[in-house]
Structures are given as structure tokens and as C-alpha cells.
Enzyme design. Structure first.
Site, PDB file in Angstrom:
ATOM      1  N   LYS A 126       0.873  -1.189   0.000  1.00 54.39           N
ATOM      2  CA  LYS A 126       0.000   0.000   0.000  1.00 54.39           C
ATOM      3  C   LYS A 126       0.899   1.224   0.000  1.00 54.39           C
ATOM      4  O   LYS A 126       2.044   1.149   0.448  1.00 54.39           O
ATOM      5  CB  LYS A 126      -0.875   0.004   1.263  1.00 54.39           C
ATOM      6  N   ASP A 166      -6.929   4.337  -4.675  1.00 53.30           N
ATOM      7  CA  ASP A 166      -7.617   4.211  -3.378  1.00 53.30           C
ATOM      8  C   ASP A 166      -8.211   5.599  -3.146  1.00 53.30           C
ATOM      9  O   ASP A 166      -8.415   6.360  -4.119  1.00 53.30           O
ATOM     10  CB  ASP A 166      -6.629   3.810  -2.262  1.00 53.30           C
TER      11      ASP A 166
HETATM   12  P1  NDP Z   1     -12.808   7.902  -3.033  1.00 55.06           P
HETATM   13  O1  NDP Z   1     -11.719   8.903  -2.822  1.00 55.06           O
HETATM   14  O2  NDP Z   1     -13.339   7.690  -4.389  1.00 55.06           O
HETATM   15  O3  NDP Z   1     -14.033   8.225  -2.070  1.00 55.06           O
HETATM   16  C1  NDP Z   1     -13.864   8.292  -0.689  1.00 55.06           C
HETATM   17  C2  NDP Z   1     -15.179   8.735  -0.083  1.00 55.06           C
HETATM   18  O4  NDP Z   1     -15.071   8.636   1.340  1.00 55.06           O
HETATM   19  C3  NDP Z   1     -15.511  10.174  -0.377  1.00 55.06           C
HETATM   20  O5  NDP Z   1     -16.890  10.325  -0.369  1.00 55.06           O
HETATM   21  C4  NDP Z   1     -14.866  10.897   0.805  1.00 55.06           C
HETATM   22  O6  NDP Z   1     -15.417  12.169   1.070  1.00 55.06           O
HETATM   23  C5  NDP Z   1     -15.161   9.938   1.922  1.00 55.06           C
HETATM   24  N1  NDP Z   1     -14.129  10.076   2.964  1.00 55.06           N
HETATM   25  C6  NDP Z   1     -12.786   9.910   2.812  1.00 55.06           C
HETATM   26  N2  NDP Z   1     -12.149  10.145   3.957  1.00 55.06           N
HETATM   27  C7  NDP Z   1     -13.110  10.468   4.844  1.00 55.06           C
HETATM   28  C8  NDP Z   1     -13.086  10.811   6.207  1.00 55.06           C
HETATM   29  N3  NDP Z   1     -11.917  10.879   6.892  1.00 55.06           N
HETATM   30  N4  NDP Z   1     -14.273  11.064   6.808  1.00 55.06           N
HETATM   31  C9  NDP Z   1     -15.436  11.000   6.127  1.00 55.06           C
HETATM   32  N5  NDP Z   1     -15.520  10.679   4.816  1.00 55.06           N
HETATM   33  C10 NDP Z   1     -14.376  10.417   4.200  1.00 55.06           C
HETATM   34  O7  NDP Z   1     -12.216   6.531  -2.415  1.00 55.06           O
HETATM   35  P2  NDP Z   1     -12.742   5.045  -2.646  1.00 55.06           P
HETATM   36  O8  NDP Z   1     -14.204   5.039  -2.872  1.00 55.06           O
HETATM   37  O9  NDP Z   1     -11.836   4.404  -3.623  1.00 55.06           O
HETATM   38  O10 NDP Z   1     -12.395   4.386  -1.226  1.00 55.06           O
HETATM   39  C11 NDP Z   1     -13.353   4.308  -0.149  1.00 55.06           C
HETATM   40  C12 NDP Z   1     -12.929   3.204   0.805  1.00 55.06           C
HETATM   41  O11 NDP Z   1     -12.887   1.950   0.105  1.00 55.06           O
HETATM   42  C13 NDP Z   1     -11.553   3.347   1.438  1.00 55.06           C
HETATM   43  O12 NDP Z   1     -11.573   2.808   2.736  1.00 55.06           O
HETATM   44  C14 NDP Z   1     -10.678   2.488   0.542  1.00 55.06           C
HETATM   45  O13 NDP Z   1      -9.493   2.060   1.200  1.00 55.06           O
HETATM   46  C15 NDP Z   1     -11.617   1.340   0.281  1.00 55.06           C
HETATM   47  N6  NDP Z   1     -11.306   0.510  -0.878  1.00 55.06           N
HETATM   48  C16 NDP Z   1     -11.227   1.052  -2.124  1.00 55.06           C
HETATM   49  C17 NDP Z   1     -10.948   0.251  -3.203  1.00 55.06           C
HETATM   50  C18 NDP Z   1     -10.958   0.766  -4.603  1.00 55.06           C
HETATM   51  O14 NDP Z   1     -10.905  -0.056  -5.522  1.00 55.06           O
HETATM   52  N7  NDP Z   1     -11.064   2.066  -4.835  1.00 55.06           N
HETATM   53  C19 NDP Z   1     -10.651  -1.187  -3.032  1.00 55.06           C
HETATM   54  C20 NDP Z   1     -10.866  -1.676  -1.693  1.00 55.06           C
HETATM   55  C21 NDP Z   1     -11.150  -0.830  -0.669  1.00 55.06           C
HETATM   56  P3  NDP Z   1     -14.581  13.494   0.678  1.00 55.06           P
HETATM   57  O15 NDP Z   1     -14.700  13.604  -0.786  1.00 55.06           O
HETATM   58  O16 NDP Z   1     -15.241  14.587   1.428  1.00 55.06           O
HETATM   59  O17 NDP Z   1     -13.175  13.253   1.151  1.00 55.06           O
END
Ligand code: NDP
Length: 453
Positions: A126, A166
Site C-alpha cells: 500500500k 484508493d
Molecule cells: P474515493 O476517494 O473515491 O471516495 C472516498 C469517499 O469517502 C468520499 O466520499 C470521501 O469524502 C469519503 N471520505 C474519505 N475520507 C473520509 C473521512 N476521513 N471522513 C469521512 N468521509 C471520508 O475513495 P474510494 O471510494 O476508492 O475508497 C473508499 C474506501 O474503500 C476506502 O476505505 C478504501 O481504502 C476502500 N477501498 C477502495 C478500493 C478501490 O478499488 N477504490 C478497493 C478496496 C477498498 P470526501 O470527498 O469529502 O473526502
């Protein structure tokens, strides 16, 4: 045996101070493994667990860049190469101001087990940076990505370490990173996944994590002869995972009533239908706006801003059948878990990594609900990254239907592995134990085969 687990945890805390998320991830896994180490004492003498907790390599580097006003900015870059026993390091890059060494070590550690569960030959890693893409121009994001890759390129490669996206790293960032890698190395190769479709990307990769989490949920529901048809679902986040989780819930006849970002969440009693979801996708992916804008467009919905002083998140207090946490780590604490159970939730499928803290996990398991931990439920993303790597190596592209069918098959087999392993180790229905033990054993056996390295 209890004292062995305590010993490991004390050691991890002493050696890795100020990394609470890493301690938490290790604690959850080690607790599941007690029973395995009891049955297979040789794993203890080979110090397999102790070796798995120690990253094979940690890279930390300076990322200087110049913003649009001409000012110099400095961020910190990381890559954690955690374990390569069963394949090249594989795992995403996260760009978010909260990123630090401990968070990336927790994510890399989880990734090792998750990748093992996918049945594909991928080790775990990661990386990322404390850079915040929010509010930055495309040119600033490009200059940052180029500077980040100017260092990272020395350490990665299609047979060594293959990063993906991510939080904060989507198609735009992968494009800039890939461009700089290609320029520096003078080679066009599958060094990153999540690439654009015209230059080596796989169909279904953007959808894969969210779709996979819902496929996993459907499998869990199936163990109780139920489906997602007509079920009310709470989704958090509004990024990549949340969007495609919502889309697949709609495909399977469920109703999504919430989405969120770090500023707050929306509750739409009538349900977020396909048109409304298309609005969210455009808002987030193209206009890079805030979820609060949803209620300007759909005034029937209610927006609640995040209250940082509150001891719980009201999103999880709505009545529902299913919950799909898809934003970030520790977004469900003990109180949130209690609220979910009180609101009638009987199925939780984690799209995010470690979104539930240890207190919350304990409540879900004690309540006997269907609880799919992230390392199993969200493994569809990395699994499809693995499929992207295969297509790159073979220099061909599979159709949307082919990739989706493979993803669906992988999620079913991860689900069966969790169920069967939990049964074998005397904890039927416990997906946490099932995922941790099944993921661990494959890597542990490979490490023993390969000697003390
Ligand atoms: P994105 O950046 O596309 O979206 C993240 C979302 O979560 C946004 O809506 C963001 O809001 C919100 N968010 C992020 N940090 C915080 C926080 N500290 N508090 C509240 N809301 C928060 O990321 P992903 O959708 O790719 O990832 C989401 C989760 O899924 C993570 O935990 C990631 O590790 C996990 N994941 C992702 C994978 C992938 O293929 N993308 C694979 C496996 C797991 P804002 O825009 O306001 O920051």
C-alpha cells in the site's frame, strides 16, 4: 495461548508507537489466529506471524512540487511493501491529508490477507501521500503525481510491485502517474492498475469494489435464504466504492437511502434512484462538488453536516436492513454499531477498509448478524486489478460480461472460503475468523516453503 497473543500485541505497540490503526488491524487478525496457532504449532516456531507483521520494506520519500501560484509545496510519499510470498506486491495508493505511516501499514497488512483470499497470485502493499487533491487544479494534481512517480518508479514494476487507486486516487491520478512512469522508464507495461480503457485498463475495474461488496452481501443473505430485493440500505461515502455499491444494490432491487462525504450525509427517504445516482456521479467525478449539493437538486432529501464533536454518526441511526460502509476507516464506532442493530440492520458488507472499530465488530459478531469484513467483502477491487494484470500480460482485453462473470465467481469463492474456514475452526458464521484464517494460511504455507527470508 492468550499470553502469546498479548506478547505479539505488546511487541507491535512497542516497536510501532503512535500507529493506532496498525495496532488495531493486527489485533483483529491475531485474535482470529489463536486457534490456528494452537492447531499448527510449527507456525509459531517458524515465527510466521511475527514476520508477517514486519513489512518487507518501507519506503518514505520527499515529494516537492510547485503550485499554480508558483509557490513550492512539500509532501511526503510512502510505499509499504508488506509481503511478497504469493506474488508481486499489490495494493492501492491513497492521497489524503490524513495519510501517515501507521495508516498505510494497517492498509498494507490487511491487503496481504485480502489478496490471498482472491485466489490470485498477488502479495500485499500500500502507499500514498498526505497530499490533498481536493481543491487542486488538474495541473497541480499532474505536477504532484509526476513528482511522486519520479521517486516511486525505482521501486515498482509489473513483476515487483503494482500499485492501484484508493481514496483520492482515481482515473485522473492513475493517468498522470502512468504517464510519468512510462516517460522515465521508456516502457509501456502493466505497472499500475485502474488504467484508462484505451491504454491497458480493464472493463469493470472502476465498478469492481462496489459490485463485489454487493455480490458478497447477496451471498451472505443467501445463507439465510434471503436476497437484497426490497431491502433498505445505508451507504456511506460518495466516491468510487460508494457509487458502484449503490448501482449494484439498485440492480438487485434494493433501495439506497443515504450517501455521504467528509462534510456530511444526505438521507433520501424516497430512495436514490438511477437518475439521482447519475447526478451524484457527475457531481463527484466531473464537477468535484460536495454531497450537500444533492439537496439543492432534490429538496425532498435532508442534508446533515458532520459534527466532529459528536460521539456517533447519525447516518447509522436510520432504520434499515443492510449497511454498506464505503468511505473510510473507523467510521462505525461502538455507538454506531449499537444504533445499526437497534435500527434493524441484519447485514453489513464493508466496502471500505476497516470501517468498523474493534468494539463495533464485537457487537456485530455477538448479535449474530451477517457481517462481512472489508478484507473479504471489498476484495473485488484488487481481484479485478489482478484480472487487469493478466490481460496486460496476455495483451488482450476481455469483454465487460467476461470480467463481471469472473468477478462474481471470485466473490462467491471468497464467500465460500470464509464460510468453510469459519466452520472448520469451530466458529460457524464468523466471517472475520473465516477471512483472517483462510487468508493467513495460504501466505503462511508459502512463507514456510520459501525458507526464512
Ligand atoms: P474515493 O476517494 O473515491 O471516495 C472516498 C469517499 O469517502 C468520499 O466520499 C470521501 O469524502 C469519503 N471520505 C474519505 N475520507 C473520509 C473521512 N476521513 N471522513 C469521512 N468521509 C471520508 O475513495 P474510494 O471510494 O476508492 O475508497 C473508499 C474506501 O474503500 C476506502 O476505505 C478504501 O481504502 C476502500 N477501498 C477502495 C478500493 C478501490 O478499488 N477504490 C478497493 C478496496 C477498498 P470526501 O470527498 O469529502 O473526502
Amino acid at each position: 495461548m492468550g499470553s502469546f497473543v498479548d506478547e505479539i500485541l505488546n511487541d507491535v505497540k512497542a516497536k510501532n508507537p503512535a500507529e493506532p490503526e496498525f495496532h488495531q488491524a493486527v489485533e483483529e487478525v491475531v485474535e482470529s489466529l489463536e486457534i490456528v496457532l494452537d492447531r499448527r504449532p510449527e507456525l509459531r516456531s517458524y515465527k510466521v506471524l511475527e514476520r508477517m507483521i514486519e513489512p518487507e520494506r518501507v519506503l518514505m520519500f520527499r515529494v516537492p512540487w510547485v503550485d499554480d501560484s508558483g509557490a513550492v509545496q512539500v509532501n511526503r510519499g510512502f510505499r509499504i511493501e508488506m509481503n511478497s510470498a504469493i506474488g508481486p506486491y499489490k495494493g492501492g495508493l491513497r492521497f489524503h491529508p490524513s495519510v501517515n505511516l501507521g495508516i498505510l501499514k494497517f492498509l498494507a497488512f490487511e491487503q496481504v490477507f485480502k489478496n490471498s483470499l482472491t485466489t490470485l497470485p498477488m502479495g500485499g502493499g500500500k502507499g500514498g501521500s498526505d497530499f490533498d487533491p481536493k481543491g487542486k487544479s488538474d495541473n497541480e494534481v499532474m505536477r504532484f503525481c509526476q513528482s511522486f512517480m519520479s521517486e516511486l518508479h525505482r521501486h515498482i514494476g509489473p513483476n515487483t510491485d503494482v500499485p492501484a487507486g484508493d481514496i483520492g486516487v482515481g482515473g485522473r491520478e492513475i493517468g498522470y502517474l502512468f504517464g510519468q512512469y512510462k516517460r522515465l522508464r521508456n516502457e509501456f507495461t502493466g505497472v499500475l492498475t485502474g488504467k484508462g480503457l484505451d491504454w491497458g485498463g480493464s472493463l469493470i475495474r472502476p465498478e469492481a469494489t462496489g459490485y463485489g461488496s454487493v455480490y458478497f452481501a447477496a451471498e451472505m443473505a443467501g445463507t439465510r435464504d434471503d436476497t437484497l430485493e426490497g431491502k433498505i440500505c445505508l451507504v456511506s461515502g460518495s466516491g468510487n466504492v460508494a457509487q458502484f455499491t449503490s448501482e449494484k444494490i439498485l440492480d438487485l432491487g434494493g433501495k439506497v437511502v443515504t450517501m455521504s462525504d467528509s462534510g456530511g450525509y444526505i438521507y433520501d427517504d424516497e430512495g436514490i434512484d438511477r437518475d439521482k445516482l447519475a447526478f451524484v456521479m457527475d457531481l463527484k467525478n466531473n464537477r468535484r462538488g460536495r454531497i450537500s449539493e444533492y439537496v439543492d437538486k432534490y429538496p425532498g432529501a435532508v442534508y446533515t453536516a458532520t459534527d466532529r464533536d459528536s460521539d456517533h454518526n447519525p447516518l447509522w441511526a436510520h432504520k434499515a436492513d443492510c449497511a454498506f460502509p464505503s468511505a473510510t476507516q473507523n467510521e462505525i464506532n461502538g455507538k454506531d454499531a449499537a444504533n445499526l442493530l437497534a435500527g434493524g440492520v441484519w447485514l453489513v458488507s464493508e466496502g471500505a477498509n476497516m470501517p468498523t472499530n474493534l468494539e463495533g465488530v464485537e457487537q456485530f459478531i455477538d448479535a449474530g448478524i451477517l457481517y462481512g469484513p472489508g478484507k473479504a467483502a471489498n476484495a473485488g477491487g484488487v481481484a479485478t486489478s489482478g484480472l487487469e494484470m493478466s490481460q496486460n500480460s496476455m495483451r488482450l482485453n476481455w469483454s465487460r460480461e467476461e470480467v463481471d462473470a469472473k468477478l462474481h465467481g471470485i466473490m462467491k469463492s471468497i464467500h465460500s472460503a470464509c464460510v468453510e474456514t469459519a466452520d472448520q475452526f469451530g466458529t460457524p458464521g464468523n466471517y472475520v475468523n473465516g477471512a483472517n484464517i483462510a487468508g493467513f494460511l495460504k501466505v503462511a504455507d508459502a512463507m514456510i516453503d520459501q525458507g526464512v527470508v
